[in-house]
Design a protein around this motif. Structure first.
Motif, PDB file in Angstrom:
ATOM      1  N   TYR A 159       0.833  -1.209   0.000  1.00  0.00           N
ATOM      2  CA  TYR A 159       0.000   0.000   0.000  1.00  0.00           C
ATOM      3  C   TYR A 159       0.868   1.260   0.000  1.00  0.00           C
ATOM      4  N   THR A 160       1.950   1.235   0.753  1.00  0.00           N
ATOM      5  CA  THR A 160       2.829   2.401   0.831  1.00  0.00           C
ATOM      6  C   THR A 160       3.491   2.678  -0.515  1.00  0.00           C
ATOM      7  N   LEU A 161       3.874   1.629  -1.236  1.00  0.00           N
ATOM      8  CA  LEU A 161       4.475   1.839  -2.552  1.00  0.00           C
ATOM      9  C   LEU A 161       3.484   2.489  -3.520  1.00  0.00           C
ATOM     10  N   LYS A 162       2.251   2.038  -3.491  1.00  0.00           N
ATOM     11  CA  LYS A 162       1.227   2.649  -4.346  1.00  0.00           C
ATOM     12  C   LYS A 162       0.983   4.102  -3.946  1.00  0.00           C
ATOM     13  N   LEU A 163       0.987   4.379  -2.647  1.00  0.00           N
ATOM     14  CA  LEU A 163       0.804   5.754  -2.181  1.00  0.00           C
ATOM     15  C   LEU A 163       1.936   6.653  -2.654  1.00  0.00           C
ATOM     16  N   LEU A 164       3.168   6.156  -2.616  1.00  0.00           N
ATOM     17  CA  LEU A 164       4.296   6.942  -3.113  1.00  0.00           C
ATOM     18  C   LEU A 164       4.153   7.260  -4.594  1.00  0.00           C
ATOM     19  N   GLN A 165       3.713   6.307  -5.371  1.00  0.00           N
ATOM     20  CA  GLN A 165       3.522   6.541  -6.796  1.00  0.00           C
ATOM     21  C   GLN A 165       2.452   7.590  -7.054  1.00  0.00           C
ATOM     22  N   ASN A 166       1.375   7.565  -6.279  1.00  0.00           N
ATOM     23  CA  ASN A 166       0.327   8.575  -6.440  1.00  0.00           C
ATOM     24  C   ASN A 166       0.822   9.961  -6.039  1.00  0.00           C
ATOM     25  N   ILE A 167       1.640  10.022  -4.979  1.00  0.00           N
ATOM     26  CA  ILE A 167       2.194  11.312  -4.550  1.00  0.00           C
ATOM     27  C   ILE A 167       3.075  11.899  -5.639  1.00  0.00           C
ATOM     28  N   LEU A 168       3.862  11.063  -6.272  1.00  0.00           N
ATOM     29  CA  LEU A 168       4.750  11.555  -7.334  1.00  0.00           C
ATOM     30  C   LEU A 168       3.961  12.035  -8.543  1.00  0.00           C
ATOM     31  N   LYS A 169       2.910  11.316  -8.931  1.00  0.00           N
ATOM     32  CA  LYS A 169       2.114  11.732 -10.079  1.00  0.00           C
ATOM     33  C   LYS A 169       1.458  13.094  -9.849  1.00  0.00           C
ATOM     34  N   ALA A 170       0.979  13.334  -8.649  1.00  0.00           N
ATOM     35  CA  ALA A 170       0.248  14.565  -8.371  1.00  0.00           C
ATOM     36  C   ALA A 170       1.170  15.743  -8.065  1.00  0.00           C
ATOM     37  N   ASN A 171       2.342  15.497  -7.495  1.00  0.00           N
ATOM     38  CA  ASN A 171       3.205  16.589  -7.030  1.00  0.00           C
ATOM     39  C   ASN A 171       4.574  16.599  -7.713  1.00  0.00           C
ATOM     40  N   LYS A 172       4.676  16.039  -8.892  1.00  0.00           N
ATOM     41  CA  LYS A 172       5.970  15.899  -9.540  1.00  0.00           C
ATOM     42  C   LYS A 172       6.613  17.250  -9.814  1.00  0.00           C
ATOM     43  N   ALA A 173       5.830  18.241 -10.256  1.00  0.00           N
ATOM     44  CA  ALA A 173       6.395  19.555 -10.580  1.00  0.00           C
ATOM     45  C   ALA A 173       6.997  20.224  -9.352  1.00  0.00           C
ATOM     46  N   VAL A 174       6.416  20.019  -8.177  1.00  0.00           N
ATOM     47  CA  VAL A 174       6.932  20.627  -6.945  1.00  0.00           C
ATOM     48  C   VAL A 174       8.108  19.829  -6.395  1.00  0.00           C
ATOM     49  N   LEU A 175       8.021  18.502  -6.415  1.00  0.00           N
ATOM     50  CA  LEU A 175       9.085  17.671  -5.845  1.00  0.00           C
ATOM     51  C   LEU A 175      10.375  17.757  -6.643  1.00  0.00           C
ATOM     52  N   GLU A 176      10.278  18.025  -7.947  1.00  0.00           N
ATOM     53  CA  GLU A 176      11.494  18.134  -8.758  1.00  0.00           C
ATOM     54  C   GLU A 176      12.292  19.400  -8.448  1.00  0.00           C
ATOM     55  N   LYS A 177      11.697  20.355  -7.770  1.00  0.00           N
ATOM     56  CA  LYS A 177      12.388  21.595  -7.425  1.00  0.00           C
ATOM     57  C   LYS A 177      13.029  21.551  -6.043  1.00  0.00           C
ATOM     58  N   LEU A 178      12.776  20.510  -5.273  1.00  0.00           N
ATOM     59  CA  LEU A 178      13.260  20.411  -3.895  1.00  0.00           C
ATOM     60  C   LEU A 178      14.394  19.401  -3.830  1.00  0.00           C
ATOM     61  N   THR A 179      15.542  19.825  -3.316  1.00  0.00           N
ATOM     62  CA  THR A 179      16.707  18.940  -3.181  1.00  0.00           C
ATOM     63  C   THR A 179      16.766  18.343  -1.784  1.00  0.00           C
ATOM     64  N   LEU A 180      17.430  17.211  -1.682  1.00  0.00           N
ATOM     65  CA  LEU A 180      17.554  16.534  -0.392  1.00  0.00           C
ATOM     66  C   LEU A 180      18.471  17.313   0.543  1.00  0.00           C
ATOM     67  N   GLN A 181      18.111  17.385   1.813  1.00  0.00           N
ATOM     68  CA  GLN A 181      18.924  18.062   2.818  1.00  0.00           C
ATOM     69  C   GLN A 181      19.566  17.087   3.795  1.00  0.00           C
ATOM     70  N   LYS A 182      19.168  15.826   3.761  1.00  0.00           N
ATOM     71  CA  LYS A 182      19.743  14.816   4.653  1.00  0.00           C
ATOM     72  C   LYS A 182      20.289  13.657   3.830  1.00  0.00           C
ATOM     73  N   ASP A 183      21.114  12.876   4.498  1.00  0.00           N
ATOM     74  CA  ASP A 183      21.746  11.728   3.847  1.00  0.00           C
ATOM     75  C   ASP A 183      20.893  10.478   4.061  1.00  0.00           C
ATOM     76  N   TRP A 184      20.419   9.899   2.955  1.00  0.00           N
ATOM     77  CA  TRP A 184      19.613   8.673   3.006  1.00  0.00           C
ATOM     78  C   TRP A 184      20.313   7.545   2.253  1.00  0.00           C
ATOM     79  N   SER A 185      21.632   7.509   2.340  1.00  0.00           N
ATOM     80  CA  SER A 185      22.396   6.519   1.582  1.00  0.00           C
ATOM     81  C   SER A 185      22.292   5.107   2.156  1.00  0.00           C
TER      82      SER A 185
END
Length: 464
Positions: A232-258
């Protein structure tokens, strides 16, 4: 003397007459010679010793000639997809002229009260990705999606605007009568947020998280033990990206998630969401995305959920000891509940909005008590007290809702009902003369302006 007497007596005896042969056997033989029956018919009947020896009736069957037509069976999931399909346009409906489109400032203006507005095509695609449209709503009757701006709509949008200016999150619970338009008001809130470049997260049905129909797994190192729902969480992430892609592409990561991604420095939040290609990494990715969105300098966030009562009860899941898991121990529900209670701060403003559902819900005494107490406190009335004989009060529900603002939605006014019915008539769906009497009649039949009941009274015959 003796001999002479004997001879005289013999002369007195009647002479014997020869008897002719009997003809009855001859007749039987001739009858048997000319008979057409089998010789077995004259056999003695069989002896009957039990019910099994009784003669049985023969069932006569007549085969009917039928034309058998081969029917293709539906593919797996095809019936569910057909049942849950969303149709947002109807080419048979008339296009309504002289109606403006929504703009980022339209919903918050007082001048917009009592008017119909068309949703822009871009916003419609984003709302479809977020699964904001419901199958019970009558979008398939009209040419394109339109919404009515009510008094409650303007008031809620002004609160959202104030939360962005004050950098303080709005924690709100939408409640009201059945079919009064709570889900549609939630859709208008998401439309306002999307047009103002907010990041929108939406859980369409709280029931889907707690009814035990999706996979779950325990999260190591959590106390008390929490559970993730990776698919369910994977599907939710995909929906978030489809709806907010224009905004998320402008925001860079501030923490290390390596530790679970291979993203390089300068990657965006859209890249973070795209990195979750398997369900095993879905929950760590969503947790990282939520952490990034709650950092200072980010855009406002709108987190919405429909079906509040389903996430405030014991779920259908079981822990390793086979005890029932409370819905608040599910990680995705925990994220929403912590934000609604104020435990998780939104330093950039935004809103956490939950909507109750009277169409698909159950009676929850703790939730009803808390909402009634909050509503009474807002109106300055006497605060209701808990029932001393009730044993099903849940303290966790009180802690999650005690800081919320209760926003009640009921029926529309007669003027708003007239505007709505004029739009139905202009679309060719309402084929009656619109006058004061007709509007008052439909408004009264709709339970004093309940939108869903007015649709039933006016458009039920048009729904396919």
């Amino acid at each position: 003397m003796a001999s002479s007497a004997a001879s005289s007596l013999r002369g007195l005896v009647r002479p014997s007459i020869p008897i002719a042969p009997r003809i009855h056997p001859i007749i039987l033989a001739r009858a048997a010679f000319f008979s057409t029956t089998s010789s077995l018919a004259a056999a003695p009947p069989p002896t009957i010793k039990s019910r099994r020896d009784l003669p049985k009736k023969q069932k006569k069957t007549f085969k009917k000639k039928t034309n058998v037509v081969a029917v293709k069976k539906p593919n797996p999931g095809e019936r569910k997809a057909f049942r849950k399909r969303i149709q947002l346009s109807n080419n048979s409906a008339l296009p309504v002229q002289n109606i403006d489109e929504l703009t980022p400032e339209t919903l918050a203006k007082i001048e917009s009260k009592g008017k119909m507005f068309a949703l822009p095509d871009k916003v419609v695609d984003q709302l479809r990705a977020l699964e904001a449209f419901k199958t019970t709503q009558m979008w398939n009757l009209f040419r394109r999606p339109h919404v009515l701006v009510r008094d409650e709509t303007v008031e809620l949008m002004r609160r959202l605007e104030g939360s962005m200016e004050k950098k303080e999150a709005l924690k709100c619970v939408l409640t009201g009568s059945k079919l009064s338009g709570k889900s549609l008001t939630l859709l208008q809130s998401m439309s306002y947020a999307l047009m103002n470049d907010w990041v929108v997260l939406h859980i369409p049905e709280g029931q889907d998280l707690t009814n035990g129909n999706t996979e779950y797994s325990p999260i190591e190192g959590t106390e008390p033990l929490q559970f993730a729902q990776p698919v369910y969480t994977l599907k939710l992430l995909q929906n978030i990206l489809k709806a907010n892609k224009a905004v998320l592409e402008k925001l860079t990561l501030q923490k290390d998630w390596s530790r679970f991604t291979h993203l390089k420095q300068g990657a965006t939040l859209a890249d973070l969401v795209l990195s979750a290609k398997e369900s095993e990494n879905a929950w760590p990715t969503l947790n990282a995305l939520w952490t990034e969105l709650t950092l200072p300098g980010r855009p406002p966030v709108l987190f919405a959920l429909d079906g509040l009562a389903h996430i405030n009860k014991m779920s259908e899941y079981r822990d390793p000891s086979f005890n029932q898991v409370h819905a608040h121990e599910l990680s995705l529900v925990r994220v929403f509940v912590d934000a609604l209670s104020g435990k998780t701060k939104l330093p950039n403003g935004g809103a956490i909005i939950a909507a109750t559902s009277d169409n698909n819900t159950h009676y929850h005494p703790s939730q009803e008590l808390v909402l009634s107490q909050l509503e009474a406190g807002q109106a300055g009335r006497e605060i209701p007290k808990p029932n001393p004989y009730e044993k099903k009060y849940d303290e966790r529900v009180y802690e999650s809702l005690k800081n919320s603002y209760v926003f009640r939605i009921e029926g529309v006014s007669k003027d708003e009902g007239r505007v709505l019915m004029e739009y139905w008539g202009a679309s060719g769906m309402l084929r009656t003369v619109l006058n004061t009497r007709t509007v008052s009649e439909k408004w009264a039949l709709g339970g004093h302006g309940i939108v869903g009941e007015m649709e039933r009274a006016s458009l039920l015959t048009m729904r396919m």
